[in-house]
Design a protein around this motif. Structure first.
Motif, short mmCIF file in Angstrom:
data_model
loop_
_atom_site.label_atom_id
_atom_site.label_comp_id
_atom_site.label_asym_id
_atom_site.label_seq_id
_atom_site.Cartn_x
_atom_site.Cartn_y
_atom_site.Cartn_z
N ARG A 127 -4.94 6.87 0.75
CA ARG A 127 -4.15 5.63 0.14
C ARG A 127 -4.02 6.03 -1.41
O ARG A 127 -5.23 5.97 -1.89
CB ARG A 127 -4.69 4.37 0.32
CG ARG A 127 -3.98 3.03 -0.26
CD ARG A 127 -4.33 2.07 0.14
NE ARG A 127 -5.94 1.66 0.00
CZ ARG A 127 -6.61 0.64 0.44
NH1 ARG A 127 -5.72 -0.38 1.03
NH2 ARG A 127 -7.83 0.54 0.13
N TRP A 186 0.75 5.30 0.46
CA TRP A 186 0.11 6.45 1.20
C TRP A 186 0.83 7.65 0.89
O TRP A 186 1.98 7.85 1.11
CB TRP A 186 -0.08 6.01 2.67
CG TRP A 186 -0.94 4.90 2.94
CD1 TRP A 186 -0.67 3.64 2.94
CD2 TRP A 186 -2.28 4.60 3.65
NE1 TRP A 186 -1.48 2.74 3.49
CE2 TRP A 186 -2.82 3.25 3.59
CE3 TRP A 186 -3.10 5.76 3.96
CZ2 TRP A 186 -3.96 3.04 4.34
CZ3 TRP A 186 -4.47 5.36 4.24
CH2 TRP A 186 -4.71 3.96 4.33
N GLU A 213 0.89 -1.09 0.11
CA GLU A 213 0.04 -0.27 -0.04
C GLU A 213 0.94 1.23 -0.08
O GLU A 213 1.87 1.16 0.98
CB GLU A 213 -0.97 0.04 1.24
CG GLU A 213 -1.91 -1.06 1.25
CD GLU A 213 -2.82 -1.23 2.70
OE1 GLU A 213 -2.39 -0.05 3.57
OE2 GLU A 213 -3.52 -1.84 2.69
#
Length: 123
Positions: free
Chosen positions: A108, A103, A101
């Motif tokens: 996100r 960010w 992920e």
């Protein structure tokens, strides 16, 4: 005497009105263009650093891991990485893959599936 041909005031006003209408529709797209390009360039920088992790691990920095606490990278200000379960780059430059992920601040930006053996983030 020959009559000169010219535009009337009404024709000029109509053309100026049309130009103003088109500019009013197009201009808002350019207002935040600088910010959008900056974010895109920062995301590309993050991608390049991720793709360089196998080489860093191979050259002696490894093993390296990306986990819930982040990654061993210097990212642009406000950016962070998160992987759960952890993505581990072995000393030979390979990894077993995983879900990453990306960010930026509290949002996100992207979720990337890194595929073994080199875990490259392809566009």
């Amino acid at each position: 005497m020959r009559r000169q041909r010219a535009f009337t005031l009404l024709e000029l006003l109509v053309v100026l009105g049309l130009i103003g209408l088109v500019a009013g529709m197009v201009a808002p797209r350019f207002i935040d263009l600088g910010e959008r390009l900056s974010l895109k360039n920062q995301l590309l920088e993050v991608r390049q650093k991720i793709n360089g992790l196998p080489l860093r691990a191979l050259r002696g920095d490894g093993p390296l891991r990306i986990d819930a606490q982040g990654a061993p990278l210097e990212l642009p200000p406000g950016w962070r990485l998160r992987a759960e379960p952890a993505i581990v780059y072995q000393s030979n430059g390979s990894c077993l893959g995983g879900q990453l992920e990306v960010w930026q601040g509290d949002s996100r930006r992207q979720e990337v599936q890194l595929q073994p053996p080199f875990c490259q983030w392809s566009p």
